[in-house]
Design an enzyme around this catalytic site. Structure first.
Site, PDB file in Angstrom:
ATOM      1  N   PRO A   9      44.500  27.245  94.271  1.00  0.00           N
ATOM      2  CA  PRO A   9      44.795  26.078  94.661  1.00  0.00           C
ATOM      3  C   PRO A   9      45.257  24.545  93.344  1.00  0.00           C
ATOM      4  O   PRO A   9      44.007  24.593  92.656  1.00  0.00           O
ATOM      5  CB  PRO A   9      43.457  24.690  95.594  1.00  0.00           C
ATOM      6  CG  PRO A   9      43.043  26.820  94.916  1.00  0.00           C
ATOM      7  CD  PRO A   9      43.573  27.621  94.649  1.00  0.00           C
ATOM      8  N   ASP A  27      42.857  26.140  87.878  1.00  0.00           N
ATOM      9  CA  ASP A  27      42.181  26.148  89.538  1.00  0.00           C
ATOM     10  C   ASP A  27      41.464  25.227  90.154  1.00  0.00           C
ATOM     11  O   ASP A  27      40.298  26.129  89.297  1.00  0.00           O
ATOM     12  CB  ASP A  27      42.528  27.490  89.329  1.00  0.00           C
ATOM     13  CG  ASP A  27      42.841  28.916  90.162  1.00  0.00           C
ATOM     14  OD1 ASP A  27      41.923  28.201  91.437  1.00  0.00           O
ATOM     15  OD2 ASP A  27      42.174  29.194  90.336  1.00  0.00           O
ATOM     16  N   HIS A  28      41.040  24.695  91.896  1.00  0.00           N
ATOM     17  CA  HIS A  28      40.319  24.290  91.593  1.00  0.00           C
ATOM     18  C   HIS A  28      39.111  24.933  92.311  1.00  0.00           C
ATOM     19  O   HIS A  28      38.336  25.395  92.594  1.00  0.00           O
ATOM     20  CB  HIS A  28      40.374  23.181  92.683  1.00  0.00           C
ATOM     21  CG  HIS A  28      39.738  22.082  92.478  1.00  0.00           C
ATOM     22  ND1 HIS A  28      38.829  21.977  92.679  1.00  0.00           N
ATOM     23  CD2 HIS A  28      40.340  20.920  93.219  1.00  0.00           C
ATOM     24  CE1 HIS A  28      38.429  20.632  92.715  1.00  0.00           C
ATOM     25  NE2 HIS A  28      38.778  20.321  92.558  1.00  0.00           N
ATOM     26  N   ARG A  29      39.527  26.255  92.701  1.00  0.00           N
ATOM     27  CA  ARG A  29      38.299  27.476  92.491  1.00  0.00           C
ATOM     28  C   ARG A  29      37.327  27.868  91.810  1.00  0.00           C
ATOM     29  O   ARG A  29      36.233  28.841  92.054  1.00  0.00           O
ATOM     30  CB  ARG A  29      38.909  29.160  92.806  1.00  0.00           C
ATOM     31  CG  ARG A  29      39.896  28.508  94.391  1.00  0.00           C
ATOM     32  CD  ARG A  29      40.752  30.315  94.570  1.00  0.00           C
ATOM     33  NE  ARG A  29      41.809  30.324  93.207  1.00  0.00           N
ATOM     34  CZ  ARG A  29      41.798  31.396  93.058  1.00  0.00           C
ATOM     35  NH1 ARG A  29      42.392  32.359  94.102  1.00  0.00           N
ATOM     36  NH2 ARG A  29      42.771  32.504  91.733  1.00  0.00           N
ATOM     37  N   VAL A  30      37.429  27.508  90.696  1.00  0.00           N
ATOM     38  CA  VAL A  30      37.261  27.845  88.767  1.00  0.00           C
ATOM     39  C   VAL A  30      37.021  26.494  88.363  1.00  0.00           C
ATOM     40  O   VAL A  30      35.723  26.553  88.428  1.00  0.00           O
ATOM     41  CB  VAL A  30      37.957  28.531  88.977  1.00  0.00           C
ATOM     42  CG1 VAL A  30      37.019  28.901  86.832  1.00  0.00           C
ATOM     43  CG2 VAL A  30      38.502  30.312  88.951  1.00  0.00           C
TER      44      VAL A  30
END
Length: 532
Positions: free
Chosen positions: A323, A504-507
């Site tokens: 994302p 990367d919005h997960r990280v």
């Protein structure tokens, strides 16, 4: 005499197939070990394959333009050279090669204007003995200094030797000691070429010991030689084979950006310039098809393979698995521009191409150490039970997106965090030169940590780049241009650029991405912070 077949090897980690782009030999040719047989295009790079055998080529088993799998026999060689060994009809598939090879080891875009098994690696053998040149004879009475410069095998010492020889032939009463100009031999260095018609003719010393007023002295003749040499220094540097290549292509060397270690124009520079010139050639007049033809006959079909195929697959995977979130920041890079200007005239950076990209690269390394999570990888199912993990890298393999005639490539500089500013500049120059020449190896594009894409070199302000697979951040470096800027309540012209970052919005959360971008911007606004 034994006929052996050479199987396509894995020249990178996990290569499964490659296209035979061009054969460098034909049936009947005699080859030695390490002679280049052909060029192959993998998913990421163009690679030269050397011969593991010595003998005579009997058959080319694959045509140019055909994609074959690793392990496929591509050429047959009859071993008939003394000292070679033949133990079978078919050589086993060559194993994966563990290090970069095949390519010749030799800069980045400016913002200013905005083995097979069993054989040694190519280039690992001893060098041929240097060819020694004798002093050329000159016409009686004159020596043309420009001719010495035009022939790479000549030296200024040759020129001086002729002067001294002619002085020795003169009567003792008429001999003078010519001023000696000593410079390093140039037989291995690129030569600045001057037109012979413009070169001054230097007369051999023959004036009497007691000279009348107005007669040139030995010192004045030495000054004339020095002046000629000084004029040559200002010419474009290039080795004779490069000059011939430029003439064959119809390229003016003065138009080419030099990236050689001594500031000379290299063959790779010419290849890059020609590719850019071809790409910029205006074909608008012949682009549109005749309207009388059916539309399906006016559709050009281009096969997706090689670099384009690999790039498309990677970008789709990245865009739909990570994302993306993007943020932007305007930066006053005026002090960066001043710093780059000082580096260009610095003796320590003589002959090294320097641009604002160098400062940005250093800024990204510095900012990543302060915000470690941007230098990481998201790994799905890391433990085999469906659980993911974030792997933070305590090293920086800095990727630089490079637009080449073959497509987009992202080679990276290994352990960039350990490089000084000068070492980083050299690494950027080598990276870009090899990428433009199509000599980047697969291993040089693996294991990246974080990527910079230099879209400003094309005059673009900013963009929303897609993260390189296996990473969690990418920085887009926009063009630097003068804009009105408010400073201390006054509107003044400043050098402004816009940085765009995708994460990367997960990280990387919003606050972390903002802090990272602010740290990068801080270095561009004040490069002296790098000294802390």
């Amino acid at each position: 005499m034994t006929v052996k077949k050479f199987n396509l090897p894995d020249v990178g980690e996990g290569l499964t197939e490659a296209e035979v782009v061009a054969w460098k030999v034909k049936p009947g040719d005699v080859v030695a070990i390490n002679d280049v047989l052909c060029e192959i295009e993998t998913a990421k790079s163009l690679v030269e394959l050397p011969s593991p055998f010595a003998g005579t080529v009997t058959e080319l088993l694959v045509e140019e333009g055909i994609t074959v799998e690793v392990g496929t026999a591509i050429i047959a060689v009859a071993e008939g050279v003394e000292g070679t060994e033949g133990t079978g009809d078919v050589a086993p598939a060559a194993p994966a090669i563990e290090m970069p090879l095949y390519g010749k080891l030799p800069a980045d875009d400016d913002h200013d204007d905005n083995r097979p098994a069993g054989g040694p690696l190519v280039g690992s053998g001893p060098k041929a003995d240097a060819v020694k040149r004798r002093v050329r004879k000159r016409p009686a009475g004159s020596v043309e200094a420009a001719t010495v410069a035009e022939n790479a095998e000549g030296t200024v010492q040759d020129h001086q030797a002729v002067l001294e020889a002619k002085a020795a032939e003169a009567p003792a009463s008429h001999r003078t000691t010519p001023a000696r100009t000593v410079v390093a031999p140039v037989s291995e260095a690129p030569v600045a070429e001057a037109p012979v018609a413009q070169a001054p003719v230097i007369q051999a010393p023959s004036a009497p010991a007691t000279q009348p007023a107005g007669t040139p002295t030995a010192a004045s003749r030495g000054a004339a030689i020095s002046g000629t040499i000084s004029g040559l220094v200002n010419k474009v540097l290039a080795k004779p084979p490069v000059r011939k290549f430029a003439r064959d292509l119809g390229i003016d060397l003065a138009d080419v950006v030099a990236t050689g270690q001594r500031g000379e124009v290299t063959r790779e520079d010419l290849v890059s310039y020609q590719a850019q010139r071809d790409a910029e050639h205006d074909q608008a007049d012949s682009f549109w098809g005749a309207s009388k033809k059916p539309q399906d006959q006016r559709v050009e079909r281009l096969p997706v393979k090689g670099v384009r195929k690999a790039t498309a697959k990677a970008m789709v995977e990245s865009a739909f698995s990570a994302p993306h979130v993007s943020i932007f920041v305007d930066v006053d890079a005026s002090r960066t521009m001043e710093f780059v200007k000082r580096l260009k005239v610095s003796r320590d950076f003589e002959g090294i191409k320097v641009s604002p990209l160098l400062i940005l690269a250093k800024a990204v390394i510095w900012a990543a150490a302060r915000n470690p999570s941007v230098n990481a990888t998201w790994v799905d199912n890391a433990d085999g039970n469906g659980n993911a993990e974030i792997q933070v890298k305590h090293y920086m393999n800095l990727g630089i997106a490079a637009a080449t005639p073959r497509g987009l490539m992202v080679p990276n500089i290994k352990d960039a965090q350990d490089l000084s500013l000068k070492e980083l500049a050299l690494a950027l120059n080598e990276l870009a030169t090899k990428a433009r020449a199509g000599k980047t190896q697969p291993a040089e594009m693996q294991g990246g940590s974080l990527t910079i894409t230099n879209i400003g070199a094309l005059g673009i302000d900013t963009g929303t780049p897609i993260i390189n697979p296996g990473e969690v951040a990418i920085i887009a470096f926009g063009t630097i241009k003068q804009k009105p800027w408010v400073l201390d309540g006054e509107v003044i012209p400043r050098w402004i650029t816009t940085l765009g970052g995708s994460f990367d919005h997960r990280v990387v959360d919003g606050d972390l991405s903002a802090r990272f971008m602010a740290d990068v911007a801080a270095i561009l606004e004040e490069p002296a912070l790098l000294l802390d």
